[in-house]
Scaffold this motif. Structure first.
Motif, mmCIF file in Angstrom:
data_model
loop_
_atom_site.group_PDB
_atom_site.id
_atom_site.type_symbol
_atom_site.label_atom_id
_atom_site.label_comp_id
_atom_site.label_asym_id
_atom_site.label_seq_id
_atom_site.Cartn_x
_atom_site.Cartn_y
_atom_site.Cartn_z
ATOM 1 N N ILE A 92 0.865 -1.179 0.000
ATOM 2 C CA ILE A 92 0.000 0.000 0.000
ATOM 3 C C ILE A 92 0.904 1.233 0.000
ATOM 4 N N ARG A 93 0.887 1.962 -1.104
ATOM 5 C CA ARG A 93 1.668 3.177 -1.261
ATOM 6 C C ARG A 93 0.791 4.199 -1.968
ATOM 7 N N TYR A 94 1.099 5.467 -1.764
ATOM 8 C CA TYR A 94 0.274 6.523 -2.349
ATOM 9 C C TYR A 94 1.117 7.517 -3.138
ATOM 10 N N TYR A 134 -0.500 2.232 -5.738
ATOM 11 C CA TYR A 134 -1.744 1.699 -6.298
ATOM 12 C C TYR A 134 -2.872 2.719 -6.286
ATOM 13 N N ARG A 135 -2.679 3.845 -5.604
ATOM 14 C CA ARG A 135 -3.723 4.852 -5.529
ATOM 15 C C ARG A 135 -3.093 6.237 -5.532
ATOM 16 N N GLY A 136 -3.740 7.169 -6.240
ATOM 17 C CA GLY A 136 -3.260 8.539 -6.301
ATOM 18 C C GLY A 136 -4.362 9.527 -5.983
ATOM 19 N N ASN A 196 -2.177 15.795 6.181
ATOM 20 C CA ASN A 196 -3.104 15.869 7.310
ATOM 21 C C ASN A 196 -4.494 16.286 6.853
ATOM 22 N N SER A 197 -4.559 17.272 5.967
ATOM 23 C CA SER A 197 -5.855 17.738 5.477
ATOM 24 C C SER A 197 -6.571 16.641 4.686
ATOM 25 N N LEU A 198 -5.825 15.920 3.854
ATOM 26 C CA LEU A 198 -6.414 14.827 3.084
ATOM 27 C C LEU A 198 -7.023 13.769 3.995
ATOM 28 N N ALA A 213 7.802 9.693 2.522
ATOM 29 C CA ALA A 213 8.201 8.480 1.813
ATOM 30 C C ALA A 213 8.199 7.267 2.734
ATOM 31 N N ALA A 214 8.343 7.498 4.028
ATOM 32 C CA ALA A 214 8.288 6.408 5.003
ATOM 33 C C ALA A 214 6.930 6.331 5.682
ATOM 34 N N VAL A 215 6.428 7.466 6.138
ATOM 35 C CA VAL A 215 5.141 7.523 6.838
ATOM 36 C C VAL A 215 4.367 8.715 6.274
ATOM 37 N N GLY A 216 3.438 8.435 5.377
ATOM 38 C CA GLY A 216 2.681 9.503 4.732
ATOM 39 C C GLY A 216 1.196 9.357 4.950
ATOM 40 N N VAL A 217 0.442 9.263 3.864
ATOM 41 C CA VAL A 217 -1.019 9.178 3.948
ATOM 42 C C VAL A 217 -1.425 7.911 4.693
ATOM 43 N N TRP A 218 -2.195 8.077 5.757
ATOM 44 C CA TRP A 218 -2.650 6.980 6.621
ATOM 45 C C TRP A 218 -1.492 6.054 7.019
ATOM 46 N N GLY A 219 -0.346 6.690 7.266
ATOM 47 C CA GLY A 219 0.808 5.968 7.777
ATOM 48 C C GLY A 219 1.555 5.139 6.755
ATOM 49 N N LYS A 220 1.207 5.262 5.480
ATOM 50 C CA LYS A 220 1.830 4.454 4.437
ATOM 51 C C LYS A 220 2.807 5.296 3.614
#
Length: 451
Positions: A92-94, A134-136, A196-198, A213-220
């Motif tokens: 799971i990556r964004y 897998y998601r943008g 954070n806003s997203l 790159a390590a901990v971004g959207v929802w921790g991924k």
């Protein structure tokens, strides 16, 4: 909004060989939809990336091309991509497109999204393939309603054509893309505040490290890139590193082309795709046409409200990060603003600092308290109520809110124009200082320790 070519007054036609971002634009300013985009070689780069290139090769190609972020910071894109984890077990990556274009005097990303929405989608598709995301998300400034409408239509067109969704181009690779409109905060231009806003949180910047790159959207793991940055990717993949590097002028350390512009009381305000390394004078005189009759150029900002002011004698600086740094400020977004001789610099700075103070997230003390303090002092000077020592206090705030003194880069960008305005136009600030006999008692004035 106008958009011209390399040559003054449209003397040179845009072409794929010289204008990778803008050659597909329609003369009538209407959006280029899927059929027309594909007829103009659209998605050919994506097909090449999916069929002929390994994912790591895409990353290396972008790195070798020297592509840098076009949002203002100028960080090397390939290096940023290389920070994403290699561990294949992280499934799971964004990919996050920063389209929250709220820098005053800047509208380059808006033009790309409104008129060439498929160029951004293709850039994100190739980037997603390289980064195994897998998601943008396209995090879009809420006021850009036309861009939102055009992007959503383009996403649906791409889905229907098998260019988004499941098993793209028969590769087995899946990529979903969503347009997310923001609530309207300048601070969302900072990538972690945007994340954070997203997520539905307050738009405060996060502490780094860990980086997105390590901990971004929802921790991924998440990669965040600007609109214009991503729109450069298809041309790099399609035409190669050497060609892309050859576009820049001699002496420029930045590669490729850049959307640059000029606003203010110039004869031809607009936006143009130009090679890195053109001079500010070319941009100002040949493209913007110089000042309107009856006005003189007093000062200019090279790349948005968060960059320092320059004087007319600085126009010969080359427009790339290092070239602008040589005259004491930053390239920023590359969209310049002309200040004419009728403008009072104190009033202009008061207006700017009011904007930056209002847009602060309020998380750290220097920004939360320092920016409103600067506004109060500037208002007093503007009204002729300034007190002896106020200018020194403002300069003290410029130092206390500078790089490395605050949680994010919001405050340093906010005070950079203030410091430069005092440097070049101090008499205008001194004119607002009341006579010493009208000064209030010292204890009633703000105190800056170490100013």
């Amino acid at each position: 909004m106008t958009l011209t070519s390399f040559g003054p007054a449209n003397r040179i036609k845009r072409s794929a060989e010289t204008h990778p971002l803008t050659w597909r634009l329609r003369d009538d300013g209407e959006a280029v939809w899927l059929d027309e985009y594909q007829a103009k070689n659209g998605y050919a780069a994506a097909r090449k990336a999916f069929a002929d290139m390994a994912q790591d090769d895409i990353v290396q190609t972008v790195k070798d091309a020297g592509l840098k972020g076009r949002g203002g910071a100028g960080f090397p894109t390939g290096v940023k991509w290389g920070l994403m984890p290699k561990d294949e077990s992280i499934n799971i990556r964004y990919l996050l497109c920063n389209a929250d274009e709220m820098e005053p005097n800047t509208w380059k990303d808006r033009m790309l999204m409104e008129q060439l929405p498929h160029l951004l989608i293709e850039g994100m598709l190739i980037s997603a393939r390289a980064l195994k995301t897998y998601r943008g998300y396209i995090f879009l400034r809420g006021e850009y309603t036309t861009a939102a409408r055009h992007l959503n239509r383009a996403v649906e067109e791409a889905k229907a054509a098998g260019l988004l969704g499941k098993n793209i181009l028969g590769s087995g690779f899946d990529f979903e893309l969503f347009v997310h409109t923001g609530a309207g905060r300048y601070i969302c231009g900072e990538e972690t505040a945007l994340i954070n806003s997203l997520e539905g949180r307050r738009a405060n910047p996060r502490s780094k490290p860990p980086f997105p790159a390590a901990v971004g959207v929802w921790g991924k793991p998440t990669c965040v890139n600007n609109v214009e940055t991503l729109c450069n990717v298809p041309a790099i993949i399609a035409d190669g590193v050497d060609w892309y590097k050859s576009l820049a002028r001699e002496g420029s350390e930045d590669m490729g082309t850049k959307l640059m512009g000029f606003s203010g009381k110039v004869k031809n305000p607009g936006l143009w795709e130009l090679p890195f390394g053109v001079t500010g004078r070319e941009l100002f005189e040949d493209y913007a046409g110089g000042m309107r009759d009856g006005y003189k150029l007093k000062a200019w900002q090279p790349g948005g409200a968060g960059t320092g002011f320059l004087l007319p004698e600085h126009l010969d600086a080359q427009m790339y990060a290092g070239g602008i740094a040589k005259v004491g400020t930053r390239m920023g977004t590359g969209l310049a603003m002309a200040v004419d001789d009728s403008v009072n610099m104190v009033s202009l700075l008061r207006n700017m600092e009011q904007f930056f103070a209002r847009e602060s997230c309020g998380f750290c003390t220097p920004c939360r308290d320092g920016l409103p303090w600067s506004v109060k002092l500037l208002m007093a000077i503007e009204e002729g109520r300034g007190q002896p020592g106020d200018i020194e206090t403002l300069l003290g705030l410029v130092g206390f809110l500078g790089p490395g003194k605050t949680f994010c880069a919001h405050a340093p960008g906010a005070v950079e124009p203030l410091g430069s305005a005092i440097k070049y136009f101090r008499p205008e600030f001194e004119a607002g200082i009341a006579p010493a006999s009208a000064a209030v008692p010292p204890l009633a004035r703000p105190i800056v320790v170490g100013a």
